[in-house]
Write a protein that holds these residues in place. Sequence first.
Motif, PDB file in Angstrom:
ATOM      1  N   VAL A 158       0.856  -1.181   0.000  1.00 19.03           N
ATOM      2  CA  VAL A 158       0.000   0.000   0.000  1.00 19.03           C
ATOM      3  C   VAL A 158       0.895   1.236   0.000  1.00 19.03           C
ATOM      4  CG1 VAL A 158      -1.766   1.295   1.255  1.00 19.03           C
ATOM      5  CG2 VAL A 158      -1.814  -1.214   1.254  1.00 19.03           C
ATOM      6  N   ASP A 159       0.692   2.108  -0.991  1.00 18.46           N
ATOM      7  CA  ASP A 159       1.536   3.299  -1.109  1.00 18.46           C
ATOM      8  C   ASP A 159       0.930   4.528  -0.463  1.00 18.46           C
ATOM      9  OD1 ASP A 159       3.546   1.959  -2.449  1.00 18.46           O
ATOM     10  OD2 ASP A 159       2.773   2.421  -4.430  1.00 18.46           O
ATOM     11  N   HIS A 160      -0.397   4.572  -0.349  1.00 18.28           N
ATOM     12  CA  HIS A 160      -1.061   5.751   0.213  1.00 18.28           C
ATOM     13  C   HIS A 160      -2.025   5.313   1.309  1.00 18.28           C
ATOM     14  CE1 HIS A 160       0.357   8.575  -2.921  1.00 18.28           C
ATOM     15  NE2 HIS A 160       0.322   7.507  -3.697  1.00 18.28           N
ATOM     16  N   TYR A 161      -2.064   6.113   2.370  1.00 18.24           N
ATOM     17  CA  TYR A 161      -2.951   5.832   3.493  1.00 18.24           C
ATOM     18  C   TYR A 161      -3.841   7.039   3.748  1.00 18.24           C
ATOM     19  CZ  TYR A 161       0.562   2.202   4.371  1.00 18.24           C
ATOM     20  OH  TYR A 161       1.423   1.147   4.239  1.00 18.24           O
ATOM     21  N   GLU A 162      -5.022   6.779   4.263  1.00 18.37           N
ATOM     22  CA  GLU A 162      -5.936   7.841   4.669  1.00 18.37           C
ATOM     23  C   GLU A 162      -5.798   8.042   6.172  1.00 18.37           C
ATOM     24  OE1 GLU A 162      -8.872  10.693   3.610  1.00 18.37           O
ATOM     25  OE2 GLU A 162      -7.788   9.280   2.327  1.00 18.37           O
ATOM     26  N   GLU A 163      -5.435   9.252   6.570  1.00 18.87           N
ATOM     27  CA  GLU A 163      -5.267   9.541   7.987  1.00 18.87           C
ATOM     28  C   GLU A 163      -5.857  10.907   8.296  1.00 18.87           C
ATOM     29  OE1 GLU A 163      -1.643   9.956  11.222  1.00 18.87           O
ATOM     30  OE2 GLU A 163      -1.485   8.440   9.651  1.00 18.87           O
ATOM     31  N   ASP A 164      -6.950  10.918   9.102  1.00 23.22           N
ATOM     32  CA  ASP A 164      -7.643  12.161   9.463  1.00 23.22           C
ATOM     33  C   ASP A 164      -8.056  12.944   8.225  1.00 23.22           C
ATOM     34  OD1 ASP A 164      -7.291  11.573  12.163  1.00 23.22           O
ATOM     35  OD2 ASP A 164      -5.342  12.591  12.226  1.00 23.22           O
ATOM     36  N   GLY A 165      -8.522  12.203   7.206  1.00 22.81           N
ATOM     37  CA  GLY A 165      -8.982  12.847   5.992  1.00 22.81           C
ATOM     38  C   GLY A 165      -7.879  13.309   5.066  1.00 22.81           C
ATOM     39  N   ILE A 166      -6.635  12.979   5.379  1.00 19.74           N
ATOM     40  CA  ILE A 166      -5.489  13.409   4.564  1.00 19.74           C
ATOM     41  C   ILE A 166      -4.855  12.190   3.915  1.00 19.74           C
ATOM     42  CG2 ILE A 166      -3.228  14.547   4.597  1.00 19.74           C
ATOM     43  CD1 ILE A 166      -4.162  16.082   7.059  1.00 19.74           C
ATOM     44  N   ASN A 167      -4.514  12.334   2.630  1.00 21.04           N
ATOM     45  CA  ASN A 167      -3.827  11.268   1.907  1.00 21.04           C
ATOM     46  C   ASN A 167      -2.341  11.333   2.250  1.00 21.04           C
ATOM     47  OD1 ASN A 167      -2.360   9.985  -0.424  1.00 21.04           O
ATOM     48  ND2 ASN A 167      -4.451   9.523  -1.014  1.00 21.04           N
ATOM     49  N   VAL A 168      -1.811  10.270   2.878  1.00 25.20           N
ATOM     50  CA  VAL A 168      -0.427  10.248   3.348  1.00 25.20           C
ATOM     51  C   VAL A 168       0.361   9.198   2.573  1.00 25.20           C
ATOM     52  CG1 VAL A 168       1.087   9.938   5.338  1.00 25.20           C
ATOM     53  CG2 VAL A 168      -1.171  10.970   5.646  1.00 25.20           C
ATOM     54  N   TYR A 169       1.504   9.621   2.004  1.00 27.59           N
ATOM     55  CA  TYR A 169       2.370   8.694   1.262  1.00 27.59           C
ATOM     56  C   TYR A 169       3.153   7.838   2.251  1.00 27.59           C
ATOM     57  CZ  TYR A 169       5.487   7.100  -2.480  1.00 27.59           C
ATOM     58  OH  TYR A 169       6.188   6.339  -3.389  1.00 27.59           O
ATOM     59  N   TRP A 170       3.453   6.605   1.859  1.00 26.82           N
ATOM     60  CA  TRP A 170       4.056   5.636   2.782  1.00 26.82           C
ATOM     61  C   TRP A 170       5.389   6.098   3.364  1.00 26.82           C
ATOM     62  CZ3 TRP A 170       8.782   3.227   1.863  1.00 26.82           C
ATOM     63  CH2 TRP A 170       9.301   3.345   0.562  1.00 26.82           C
ATOM     64  N   GLU A 171       6.196   6.850   2.594  1.00 25.36           N
ATOM     65  CA  GLU A 171       7.503   7.274   3.094  1.00 25.36           C
ATOM     66  C   GLU A 171       7.399   8.251   4.261  1.00 25.36           C
ATOM     67  OE1 GLU A 171       9.587   8.668  -0.409  1.00 25.36           O
ATOM     68  OE2 GLU A 171      10.785   6.825  -0.422  1.00 25.36           O
ATOM     69  N   SER A 172       6.209   8.822   4.486  1.00 26.84           N
ATOM     70  CA  SER A 172       6.028   9.742   5.612  1.00 26.84           C
ATOM     71  C   SER A 172       6.210   9.042   6.956  1.00 26.84           C
ATOM     72  CB  SER A 172       4.639  10.391   5.547  1.00 26.84           C
ATOM     73  OG  SER A 172       4.468  11.110   4.340  1.00 26.84           O
ATOM     74  N   TYR A 173       6.067   7.717   6.974  1.00 23.31           N
ATOM     75  CA  TYR A 173       6.179   6.961   8.218  1.00 23.31           C
ATOM     76  C   TYR A 173       7.594   6.416   8.455  1.00 23.31           C
ATOM     77  CZ  TYR A 173       1.066   7.002   8.013  1.00 23.31           C
ATOM     78  OH  TYR A 173      -0.248   7.392   7.947  1.00 23.31           O
ATOM     79  N   CYS A 174       8.505   6.670   7.533  1.00 26.22           N
ATOM     80  CA  CYS A 174       9.869   6.153   7.682  1.00 26.22           C
ATOM     81  C   CYS A 174      10.614   6.897   8.794  1.00 26.22           C
ATOM     82  CB  CYS A 174      10.649   6.294   6.377  1.00 26.22           C
ATOM     83  SG  CYS A 174       9.983   5.338   4.993  1.00 26.22           S
ATOM     84  N   ILE A 175      11.527   6.214   9.430  1.00 31.03           N
ATOM     85  CA  ILE A 175      12.451   6.852  10.369  1.00 31.03           C
ATOM     86  C   ILE A 175      13.870   6.614   9.860  1.00 31.03           C
ATOM     87  CG2 ILE A 175      10.918   6.697  12.347  1.00 31.03           C
ATOM     88  CD1 ILE A 175      12.468   4.257  13.317  1.00 31.03           C
ATOM     89  N   TYR A 176      14.787   7.531  10.197  1.00 32.97           N
ATOM     90  CA  TYR A 176      16.120   7.517   9.598  1.00 32.97           C
ATOM     91  C   TYR A 176      17.201   7.725  10.658  1.00 32.97           C
ATOM     92  CZ  TYR A 176      13.322   8.504   5.433  1.00 32.97           C
ATOM     93  OH  TYR A 176      12.382   8.467   4.428  1.00 32.97           O
ATOM     94  N   LYS A 177      18.372   7.213  10.331  1.00 32.54           N
ATOM     95  CA  LYS A 177      19.543   7.455  11.169  1.00 32.54           C
ATOM     96  C   LYS A 177      20.792   7.328  10.319  1.00 32.54           C
ATOM     97  CE  LYS A 177      21.297   6.568  15.796  1.00 32.54           C
ATOM     98  NZ  LYS A 177      21.007   5.910  17.092  1.00 32.54           N
TER      99      LYS A 177
END
Length: 277
Positions: free
Chosen positions: A88-107
């Motif tokens: 799944v590449d896009h998620y619905e969150e609070d009425g907003i379309n969120v791309y999957w990379e928005s949930y990534c964490i980095y170091k």
Amino acid sequence: MGLILGNLDCKVLTTQDIQVEVSFEVMEGNPDFVEVYAYFADDTHAKVDIKISEGVTQYKTTLKLLLRNARYTIACCPRKIDSNGQYVDHYEEDGINVYWESYCIYKYVIIPLGSYDANDTFPIPLITQVVPYPKRISSKSGALISWWSAREYSRYELLIRVPGIRSYDIIDFDISNNAYTYNLLSQHLSSTPIDFIMSDLNNPHTFEIQLRGIQPAALQFPTYYSKWSNVFSFKSANALNSVKAFFDGHPISNGIRQYLPQGINVSLRNKMHIDEI
């Protein structure tokens, strides 16, 4: 829905075949997989998909990378699978379309240039960078030395020499809070004048340094030393040509004589180009 990861940690295991251990925690949401990958200069050098099990929050994996003396970005990205078995590449969150990379964490993780093995009891600290800087009106010239160490040594020894000269000096210093940096200032040591600037701006000085960690004696245990790191060479910074940069915010509207030694014939050029060591 929230897909939240946390507590991302990266540890270099060995530079023989460049292995990095990556650990993370699933804190919220129910991803089906977590993509773990390492990239350098926008190129992905390693990637692994970790299947997430219900009730398990702590995960660990190992990546094999390609380059030494490089800073990699490690990314962990939670992913869901749809009914067709596709990511799944896009998620619905609070009425907003969120791309999957928005949930990534980095170091970031730095892969040292020298040989290293995390299984060593007293692993060798590895110098990663030396940043020389020029003299200013209120400070000597110097070099900021940075390194990486798998063991938390509280004391280090820095060996410094001029290439081609057998004599050398060793500086013993302490660090706190794992601040893996040391400010080496112009100074006159026993064998090596550490003079980072000179009149000939086209000929900066060259130095060689090595570093080793020290485990001080405690109770019945003696003092332990790591082996010396590989030799790291660097050139001193050129002296500043700009009077404004040299005075570094100090007011000069009333003249510069107030900043020069009184009663001594010292030119501004000498003041800018020669450290008092």
